[in-house]
Write a protein that holds these residues in place. Structure first.
Motif: not given
Lengths: 218, 218
Positions: A92, A96, A99, A185, A188-189, A192
């Motif tokens: 994950r 990220l 992204h 966004l 947030r990436f 996380r």
């Protein structure tokens, strides 16, 4: 037989620690691509994500094989269960980073981020890479004290994340809605990514102590 | 002994299916709280998250106990490994419902969302609850065809998510930066919730077929 088993178990930890280094590298490059509007570097991260997926698959197959063939117990079983979780977290983290790289590519040759906030993202990137690198060290050394440090290291990320929101929500934000959506966004990436690195470290605490520390609220 | 083992294994699937229903209920309430600015409902979701965490802990302890005491192989081992993963996905779905509820509480008595976009979020909420409910059914029936349907069901969520971004990025967006930041994060929470529901269904395909279907890119 016993020796091959131990080798395989140790190999699993090596795989995960290496995976930490790979996802640290991916986030370093993704951040450089984002701040430096470097398309080639963004493409490198994007094409490299498949490798991270296959590292995850490999770690999970090895975990499964150990369970099926060796039926480990006690600490060994915790190592395998922790590896199943940690490989998911690490995959994950790779996503990220992907992204971030895709955001850099999508707006190229423009910079996704207004100049005002670039230093915050450079710093979030630095903290992210440091967290992943420290998680690698924790997996290699099983140092519970170092593992616990990641929780407080991640506070720096949370502070940066909150600060970004304060900036965007203030009336001084002059960069419009589209830039705010992108920055929201992206922040947030990074946040996380940090959470997953902390989760990886927490799995090492579980391996050593048998207790899973209470998760941070995210 | 054998019978107790089978009961425990079946119990694990029941726990996970029940967890799907619980997180479906959490997202239904969170969406109602969001759209209806219902503070009491938001508080209910927020205080209910601890229960979801403890369901996850329980499922993971049961998985661990099955591995340690019974050393399952073949399909049984896949059930246990899939449960370890799925309980993590479901706990995260609970967190995402929690985030929606917290957003509703944070802006109360104001509505977080401009009236223009509320129907999209009501629809995202509906799709989210449907995905989680269908995942429950898939776990209970091990119906691989139904499990595969979740991938395409989730396309509706992705379309809504993309549409929200198109709306916010357009020059017609009249609701300012703060509303866009809130809507960006909220849309992301629903989209991720859908992804996790799909992942839960994919684990059932893995249990039945032994193959993990290629993940959707998120």
């Amino acid at each position: 037989m016993r020796e091959a088993y131990q080798t395989r178990l140790d190999g699993l930890a090596d795989e995960l620690a290496d995976m930490c280094d790979v996802v640290a590298g991916a986030m370093r490059k993704a951040t450089d691509a984002l701040i430096g509007t470097d398309l080639a570097l963004a493409e490198e991260v994007i094409s490299g994500d498949m490798k991270i997926d296959s590292l995850r698959d490999h770690a999970q197959e090895d975990s499964f094989a150990l369970l099926a063939l060796q039926a480990p117990v006690a600490t060994d079983l915790r190592v395998v269960v922790a590896s199943i979780h940690a490989s998911g977290d690490l995959e994950r983290m790779g996503d990220l980073a992907l992204h971030v790289a895709k955001a850099a590519r999508r707006r190229h040759p423009a910079n996704v981020l207004p100049e005002q906030v670039q230093p915050y993202f450079a710093e979030m990137g630095r903290v992210a890479v440091e967290l992943a690198s420290k998680a690698a060290e924790v997996i290699r050394t099983r140092d519970v004290e170092r593992a616990r440090e990641l929780e407080s290291d991640d506070d720096a990320m949370d502070d940066l994340h909150k600060h970004m929101f304060t900036l965007m929500m203030s009336h001084d934000w002059e960069h419009g809605v589209a830039a705010a959506v992108d920055a929201t966004l992206l922040a947030r990436f990074y946040e996380r990514y940090g959470d997953h690195a902390v989760a990886v470290a927490r799995r090492t605490i579980y391996v050593v102590t048998g207790d899973m520390p209470a998760p941070a609220q995210t």
